[in-house]
Design a protein around this motif. Structure first.
Motif, PDB file in Angstrom:
ATOM      1  N   LEU A 199       2.261   1.810  -3.469  1.00  0.00           N
ATOM      2  CA  LEU A 199       1.223   2.311  -4.371  1.00  0.00           C
ATOM      3  C   LEU A 199       0.954   3.785  -4.105  1.00  0.00           C
ATOM      4  O   LEU A 199       0.743   4.573  -5.030  1.00  0.00           O
ATOM      5  CB  LEU A 199      -0.052   1.490  -4.196  1.00  0.00           C
ATOM      6  CG  LEU A 199       0.022   0.068  -4.747  1.00  0.00           C
ATOM      7  CD1 LEU A 199      -1.101  -0.796  -4.191  1.00  0.00           C
ATOM      8  CD2 LEU A 199      -0.024   0.071  -6.272  1.00  0.00           C
ATOM      9  N   LEU A 200       0.971   4.135  -2.843  1.00  0.00           N
ATOM     10  CA  LEU A 200       0.742   5.533  -2.481  1.00  0.00           C
ATOM     11  C   LEU A 200       1.840   6.435  -3.036  1.00  0.00           C
ATOM     12  O   LEU A 200       1.569   7.492  -3.612  1.00  0.00           O
ATOM     13  CB  LEU A 200       0.685   5.655  -0.956  1.00  0.00           C
ATOM     14  CG  LEU A 200       0.448   7.043  -0.385  1.00  0.00           C
ATOM     15  CD1 LEU A 200      -0.843   7.640  -0.913  1.00  0.00           C
ATOM     16  CD2 LEU A 200       0.441   7.006   1.135  1.00  0.00           C
ATOM     17  N   LEU A 253      -4.555  -6.523  -9.940  1.00  0.00           N
ATOM     18  CA  LEU A 253      -4.605  -6.318  -8.492  1.00  0.00           C
ATOM     19  C   LEU A 253      -5.946  -5.723  -8.070  1.00  0.00           C
ATOM     20  O   LEU A 253      -6.568  -6.169  -7.102  1.00  0.00           O
ATOM     21  CB  LEU A 253      -3.455  -5.399  -8.069  1.00  0.00           C
ATOM     22  CG  LEU A 253      -3.438  -4.931  -6.624  1.00  0.00           C
ATOM     23  CD1 LEU A 253      -3.566  -6.099  -5.665  1.00  0.00           C
ATOM     24  CD2 LEU A 253      -2.151  -4.169  -6.334  1.00  0.00           C
ATOM     25  N   ALA A 254      -6.391  -4.752  -8.827  1.00  0.00           N
ATOM     26  CA  ALA A 254      -7.639  -4.082  -8.465  1.00  0.00           C
ATOM     27  C   ALA A 254      -8.830  -5.020  -8.571  1.00  0.00           C
ATOM     28  O   ALA A 254      -9.805  -4.897  -7.827  1.00  0.00           O
ATOM     29  CB  ALA A 254      -7.852  -2.872  -9.364  1.00  0.00           C
ATOM     30  N   LYS A 284      -7.097   2.618  -7.282  1.00  0.00           N
ATOM     31  CA  LYS A 284      -7.936   1.426  -7.153  1.00  0.00           C
ATOM     32  C   LYS A 284      -7.131   0.229  -6.660  1.00  0.00           C
ATOM     33  O   LYS A 284      -7.615  -0.570  -5.855  1.00  0.00           O
ATOM     34  CB  LYS A 284      -8.611   1.115  -8.487  1.00  0.00           C
ATOM     35  CG  LYS A 284      -9.656   2.147  -8.863  1.00  0.00           C
ATOM     36  CD  LYS A 284     -10.563   1.685  -9.994  1.00  0.00           C
ATOM     37  CE  LYS A 284     -11.754   2.659 -10.109  1.00  0.00           C
ATOM     38  NZ  LYS A 284     -12.657   2.341 -11.218  1.00  0.00           N
ATOM     39  N   ALA A 285      -5.915   0.126  -7.146  1.00  0.00           N
ATOM     40  CA  ALA A 285      -5.061  -0.967  -6.688  1.00  0.00           C
ATOM     41  C   ALA A 285      -4.765  -0.806  -5.200  1.00  0.00           C
ATOM     42  O   ALA A 285      -4.765  -1.778  -4.442  1.00  0.00           O
ATOM     43  CB  ALA A 285      -3.763  -0.988  -7.489  1.00  0.00           C
ATOM     44  N   ARG A 286      -4.558   0.422  -4.820  1.00  0.00           N
ATOM     45  CA  ARG A 286      -4.276   0.664  -3.407  1.00  0.00           C
ATOM     46  C   ARG A 286      -5.479   0.324  -2.532  1.00  0.00           C
ATOM     47  O   ARG A 286      -5.340  -0.270  -1.458  1.00  0.00           O
ATOM     48  CB  ARG A 286      -3.886   2.122  -3.202  1.00  0.00           C
ATOM     49  CG  ARG A 286      -3.400   2.403  -1.819  1.00  0.00           C
ATOM     50  CD  ARG A 286      -2.922   3.825  -1.641  1.00  0.00           C
ATOM     51  NE  ARG A 286      -3.348   4.316  -0.349  1.00  0.00           N
ATOM     52  CZ  ARG A 286      -2.809   3.944   0.791  1.00  0.00           C
ATOM     53  NH1 ARG A 286      -1.834   3.084   0.804  1.00  0.00           N
ATOM     54  NH2 ARG A 286      -3.250   4.398   1.937  1.00  0.00           N
ATOM     55  N   CYS A 309     -13.970   5.995  -7.390  1.00  0.00           N
ATOM     56  CA  CYS A 309     -13.360   5.508  -6.147  1.00  0.00           C
ATOM     57  C   CYS A 309     -13.506   6.562  -5.049  1.00  0.00           C
ATOM     58  O   CYS A 309     -12.552   6.890  -4.341  1.00  0.00           O
ATOM     59  CB  CYS A 309     -11.893   5.186  -6.388  1.00  0.00           C
ATOM     60  SG  CYS A 309     -11.356   3.646  -5.687  1.00  0.00           S
ATOM     61  N   VAL A 317     -10.701 -10.214  -2.587  1.00  0.00           N
ATOM     62  CA  VAL A 317     -10.083 -10.781  -1.381  1.00  0.00           C
ATOM     63  C   VAL A 317     -11.125 -11.093  -0.338  1.00  0.00           C
ATOM     64  O   VAL A 317     -11.947 -11.892  -0.390  1.00  0.00           O
ATOM     65  CB  VAL A 317      -9.100  -9.786  -0.746  1.00  0.00           C
ATOM     66  CG1 VAL A 317      -8.276 -10.503   0.312  1.00  0.00           C
ATOM     67  CG2 VAL A 317      -8.229  -9.188  -1.807  1.00  0.00           C
ATOM     68  N   ALA A 369      -7.705  -1.871  -3.164  1.00  0.00           N
ATOM     69  CA  ALA A 369      -7.799  -3.326  -3.123  1.00  0.00           C
ATOM     70  C   ALA A 369      -6.812  -3.907  -2.123  1.00  0.00           C
ATOM     71  O   ALA A 369      -7.153  -4.817  -1.349  1.00  0.00           O
ATOM     72  CB  ALA A 369      -7.556  -3.906  -4.511  1.00  0.00           C
ATOM     73  N   LEU A 425      -8.771  -8.151  -7.980  1.00  0.00           N
ATOM     74  CA  LEU A 425      -8.650  -9.256  -7.034  1.00  0.00           C
ATOM     75  C   LEU A 425      -9.746  -9.179  -5.978  1.00  0.00           C
ATOM     76  O   LEU A 425      -9.899  -8.180  -5.291  1.00  0.00           O
ATOM     77  CB  LEU A 425      -7.280  -9.159  -6.348  1.00  0.00           C
ATOM     78  CG  LEU A 425      -6.530 -10.449  -6.086  1.00  0.00           C
ATOM     79  CD1 LEU A 425      -6.347 -11.225  -7.369  1.00  0.00           C
ATOM     80  CD2 LEU A 425      -5.187 -10.132  -5.473  1.00  0.00           C
ATOM     81  N   PRO A 469       0.813  -1.216   0.000  1.00  0.00           N
ATOM     82  CA  PRO A 469       0.000   0.000   0.000  1.00  0.00           C
ATOM     83  C   PRO A 469       0.850   1.271   0.000  1.00  0.00           C
ATOM     84  O   PRO A 469       0.513   2.240  -0.681  1.00  0.00           O
ATOM     85  CB  PRO A 469      -0.794  -0.120   1.308  1.00  0.00           C
ATOM     86  CG  PRO A 469      -0.901  -1.582   1.550  1.00  0.00           C
ATOM     87  CD  PRO A 469       0.395  -2.165   1.070  1.00  0.00           C
ATOM     88  N   LEU A 497      -1.606  -3.666 -12.341  1.00  0.00           N
ATOM     89  CA  LEU A 497      -2.501  -2.910 -11.461  1.00  0.00           C
ATOM     90  C   LEU A 497      -3.953  -3.344 -11.642  1.00  0.00           C
ATOM     91  O   LEU A 497      -4.707  -3.459 -10.685  1.00  0.00           O
ATOM     92  CB  LEU A 497      -2.372  -1.412 -11.738  1.00  0.00           C
ATOM     93  CG  LEU A 497      -1.071  -0.754 -11.320  1.00  0.00           C
ATOM     94  CD1 LEU A 497      -1.031   0.699 -11.774  1.00  0.00           C
ATOM     95  CD2 LEU A 497      -0.878  -0.849  -9.812  1.00  0.00           C
TER      96      LEU A 497
END
Lengths: 140, 140
Positions: free
Chosen positions: A12-13, A135-136, B14-16, A59, A140, B18, A138, A9, A132
Motif C-alpha cells: 500500500l505504501l 479494506l479501510a 486509509k487502507a494502509r 487521516c 479489526v 487500517a 474493516l 502495508p 480499498l
DNA sequence: ATGAATTAGTTTAGATATTAAGAATAAACA
DNA sequence: TGTTTATTCTTAATATCTAAACTAATTCAT
C-alpha cells in the motif's frame, strides 16, 4: 512469516508513493505540502469543519493538525473562528486566496488524473477503489 | 476536480492505516517503530544490504534511513561494516538480538495476518495485491 | 594521469507522525 | 451546587519525512 515484499502495508505504501508521484511536482511548485493540500481539499469539500472532523477526513492526528492549521493560517489559506455553542471547538474554512489556488491548480491536477487513469485502466481503478474502500472500512 | 473522498492517494492512505492497525500494538509492545520493523524485515529477507538498496526496498529516503540505522545500531539490532571494494558503501545485517526478536514476534504477526485474511477474504486480498503491484510498477 | 562528473551516505532545516500529558471547556451526576 | 468525568484542542518529546546542500570516494573523458 510472510515474505517481505508480500507485506500488505508495504504494498500500500509503494502504491501510494507511485500515485503521489503524479501530483508532488504540482504541489511543490506551489509551495504546498501533501498534508496541507489534503486539508485544503477537505475544507473545500465540506466548506466548514471542526478540527477533529478535519483530522478524521484527512487521516491526520490532532497534534499534527495543530501545526498544519497554524501554518496554513499564517500563509493566509484558511481562517478559524470559535464555535458559539461550544468554546472548545474551532471552526475552520477556506479564504479567497485558497479558492484562487484551486482555480490555478485544478486544471493540472485533472490532467494528471486523466493521464493516470488512462495509463492504469479505468476498470482496474474502479476495482482498486472498491477493494480499498472495503479494506479501510474493516473493523479489526 | 475529483471529489475529496475519491482521491486515490487518500484511499491508499486509509487502507494502509487500517492494515497497520493490526500490527501497531505488537510493535509498540516491543518498542519498535513501524519503519524500524520494515528495515529489520528487509534485512532478514536479504541477509546483507547496502544502505541504498535498503532504502529502496523499505520505501524510506536516505536521510531518514541514516537516523533509523543509527538508532537500530544503538539498540543492538543491526551491525554495519564498510564495503571492501567501495569505501563509500556500508553493508548492513542483523544481529542475533534481532533474530531473537523475530522468534518472539513471528507467531503473533502470523496470527494477525491470518485473522485479517479470513476477515477480508483470501481472493480479494490476492486481487488487491495484484492491482497494487501493477500500480506501484507504473512508470509515470 | 588529472580535473570534471557521478555516486553513497550524511547533515541541515522545516514540516509531519506518534504517544503521552496538559489546559480549558462542557456535560454528567450525586 | 459542587465535583467528577468527558471532550476538544494544545504542548512536549522523540522519530520520521522531504528537499536541498554537502562530504568523501569512485568513475570517466581527455
Amino acid at each position: 512469516m510472510r515474505k517481505f515484499e508480500d507485506s500488505l502495508p508495504l504494498q500500500l505504501l509503494k502504491a501510494r508513493e507511485a500515485s503521489m508521484a503524479l501530483f508532488r511536482p504540482l504541489l511543490q511548485d506551489n509551495n504546498v505540502t501533501e498534508q496541507q493540500w489534503r486539508v485544503l481539499r477537505a475544507l473545500k469539500a465540506f466548506d466548514e469543519l471542526e478540527s477533529k472532523q478535519l483530522a478524521e477526513h484527512c487521516c491526520i492526528l490532532s497534534p499534527s493538525l495543530t501545526g498544519i492549521i497554524k501554518r496554513l493560517e499564517q500563509q493566509g489559506y484558511i481562517k478559524r473562528k470559535k464555535s458559539d455553542e461550544d468554546q472548545r471547538r474551532t471552526l475552520l474554512s477556506l479564504t479567497d486566496k485558497a479558492l484562487d489556488l484551486f482555480e490555478r491548480l485544478s486544471p493540472d491536477v485533472e490532467t494528471q488524473y486523466q493521464a493516470f487513469t488512462k495509463l492504469y485502466g479505468e476498470e482496474k481503478l474502479e476495482q482498486l477503489t472498491k477493494l480499498l474502500k472495503e479494506l479501510a472500512e474493516l473493523k479489526v
